[in-house]
Design an enzyme around this catalytic site. Structure first.
Site, mmCIF file in Angstrom:
data_model
loop_
_atom_site.group_PDB
_atom_site.id
_atom_site.type_symbol
_atom_site.label_atom_id
_atom_site.label_comp_id
_atom_site.label_asym_id
_atom_site.label_seq_id
_atom_site.Cartn_x
_atom_site.Cartn_y
_atom_site.Cartn_z
ATOM 1 N N LYS A 42 3.145 3.200 2.069
ATOM 2 C CA LYS A 42 3.671 3.857 3.272
ATOM 3 C C LYS A 42 4.356 2.847 4.199
ATOM 4 O O LYS A 42 5.472 3.058 4.646
ATOM 5 C CB LYS A 42 2.537 4.573 4.035
ATOM 6 C CG LYS A 42 1.841 5.653 3.230
ATOM 7 C CD LYS A 42 0.775 6.382 4.047
ATOM 8 C CE LYS A 42 -0.369 5.523 4.509
ATOM 9 N NZ LYS A 42 -1.231 4.988 3.424
ATOM 10 N N ARG A 80 -4.195 12.210 9.537
ATOM 11 C CA ARG A 80 -5.107 11.890 8.448
ATOM 12 C C ARG A 80 -6.241 12.880 8.319
ATOM 13 O O ARG A 80 -7.074 12.745 7.419
ATOM 14 C CB ARG A 80 -5.725 10.527 8.740
ATOM 15 C CG ARG A 80 -5.143 9.409 7.932
ATOM 16 C CD ARG A 80 -5.834 8.162 8.450
ATOM 17 N NE ARG A 80 -5.899 7.147 7.464
ATOM 18 C CZ ARG A 80 -5.042 6.139 7.417
ATOM 19 N NH1 ARG A 80 -4.032 6.066 8.238
ATOM 20 N NH2 ARG A 80 -5.211 5.199 6.514
ATOM 21 N N ARG A 91 -2.606 -7.522 -1.681
ATOM 22 C CA ARG A 91 -1.786 -7.481 -0.452
ATOM 23 C C ARG A 91 -2.042 -8.692 0.449
ATOM 24 O O ARG A 91 -3.183 -9.087 0.692
ATOM 25 C CB ARG A 91 -2.076 -6.209 0.341
ATOM 26 C CG ARG A 91 -1.318 -6.202 1.669
ATOM 27 C CD ARG A 91 -1.230 -4.869 2.320
ATOM 28 N NE ARG A 91 -2.514 -4.212 2.423
ATOM 29 C CZ ARG A 91 -2.663 -2.953 2.805
ATOM 30 N NH1 ARG A 91 -1.600 -2.238 3.112
ATOM 31 N NH2 ARG A 91 -3.852 -2.418 2.866
ATOM 32 N N ARG A 129 -6.075 -8.446 4.709
ATOM 33 C CA ARG A 129 -6.656 -7.561 5.712
ATOM 34 C C ARG A 129 -8.154 -7.407 5.443
ATOM 35 O O ARG A 129 -8.558 -7.273 4.293
ATOM 36 C CB ARG A 129 -5.981 -6.170 5.648
ATOM 37 C CG ARG A 129 -4.832 -6.061 6.624
ATOM 38 C CD ARG A 129 -4.053 -4.798 6.517
ATOM 39 N NE ARG A 129 -4.797 -3.564 6.302
ATOM 40 C CZ ARG A 129 -4.220 -2.374 6.180
ATOM 41 N NH1 ARG A 129 -2.903 -2.279 6.261
ATOM 42 N NH2 ARG A 129 -4.932 -1.291 5.978
ATOM 43 N N ARG A 189 -12.341 3.562 1.537
ATOM 44 C CA ARG A 189 -11.111 4.154 2.083
ATOM 45 C C ARG A 189 -10.565 5.222 1.141
ATOM 46 O O ARG A 189 -10.055 6.248 1.577
ATOM 47 C CB ARG A 189 -10.057 3.059 2.317
ATOM 48 C CG ARG A 189 -10.368 2.224 3.562
ATOM 49 C CD ARG A 189 -9.619 0.913 3.563
ATOM 50 N NE ARG A 189 -8.186 1.058 3.617
ATOM 51 C CZ ARG A 189 -7.327 0.136 3.216
ATOM 52 N NH1 ARG A 189 -7.776 -1.008 2.706
ATOM 53 N NH2 ARG A 189 -6.035 0.338 3.304
#
Ligand code: AP5
Ligand code: MG
Length: 225
Positions: free
Chosen positions: A25, A100, A137, A170, A181
């Site tokens: 996203k 969400r 990431r 992160r 998540r």
């Protein structure tokens, strides 16, 4: 095509990027926002800014985020509606990571002006690819640019190509938090796909292709939408 052809004062577009955590996203939002000339609003980025500035909002959000849980709706809604009230959003905006939950989607619907064209783009990526992307990431501590050690590494390890800043992982990309998540996504956010499909505003895009191919597919949907 010029940005103003796609979103303009008489034809403001609100674009929602849906998709599981790590579906791309943020990566795509940066490019779409530039192409359409509308601001990119990521609720996750807004919370991370607040955390780095140690604000009251940041302190409240941090515990939920680091555990892979959603921040309570009322906190998100106050922050989001404050942000979209700014003048740069008058001609449309792009939402990344919002809504969400169903209550968030319903609150947004009430908030939108009648002349707004709503387009929802759903990035479809299976869980096993998500886990790999999250693990790889890397985010620049200074400018927020995103890399991936497997799919789009920086030129120099640990250093941002754009600003020379330090690249970090992160806190919510730790393996156990990613699993949580994903669980939260399937139970609380995935129902929004059906919610928007029923309203006839949902466009599905295969998010497993390269970022360039995904971007072209998203732009095609936006031009048609
Ligand atoms: P948020 O920051 O929104 O995180 P997320 O939705 O979990 O999504 P990510 O940012 O992890 O992934 P992304 O889809 O942006 O993918 P990216 O482009 O980085 O939210 C964080 C937390 O804040 C939530 O858990 C919650 O606690 C809270 N929060 C936020 N909004 C909320 C709300 N509305 N309500 C309640 N709580 C809220 O890509 C991922 C990686 O893959 C990168 O390394 C990238 O380089 C790579 N990649 C991207 N595209 C491709 C591709 N096509 N091929 C290969 N690699 C790719
Ligand atoms: Mg993101």
């Amino acid at each position: 095509m010029q940005a103003q052809d796609l979103s303009s004062p008489s034809n403001p577009k609100v674009v929602i990027l849906l998709g599981p955590p790590g579906s791309g996203k943020g990566t795509q939002a940066v490019r779409i926002s530039k192409e359409l000339g509308i601001p990119h609003i990521s609720t996750g980025d807004l919370f991370r800014e607040n955390i780095s500035q140690d604000t009251e909002l940041g302190k409240r959000a941090k515990t939920f985020m680091n555990a892979g849980k959603l921040v309570p709706d009322e906190v998100v809604l106050d922050m989001l509606f404050d942000r979209v009230a700014r003048p740069d959003c008058a001609h449309g905006y792009l939402l990344d990571g919002f809504p969400r939950t169903l209550p968030q989607a319903e609150a947004l619907e009430k908030h939108l002006a009648k002349n707004v064209q709503l387009i929802v783009l759903d990035l479809e990526v299976p869980d096993e690819i998500i886990v790999k992307r999250a693990e790889g990431r890397l985010t620049c501590k200074s400018c927020g640019n995103v890399y991936n050690k497997y799919f789009s590494p920086p030129l120099k390890e640990g250093v941002c190509d754009k600003c020379g800043g330090e690249l970090i992982q992160r806190p919510d990309d730790k393996a156990d938090v990613v699993q949580e998540r994903l669980r939260v996504y399937h139970s609380q956010t995935a129902p929004l796909v059906e919610f928007y499909a029923k309203k006839g505003v949902l466009q599905r895009v295969d998010g497993t292709k390269t970022p360039e191919v995904v971007f072209q597919a998203l732009m095609q949907k936006l031009k048609k939408g």
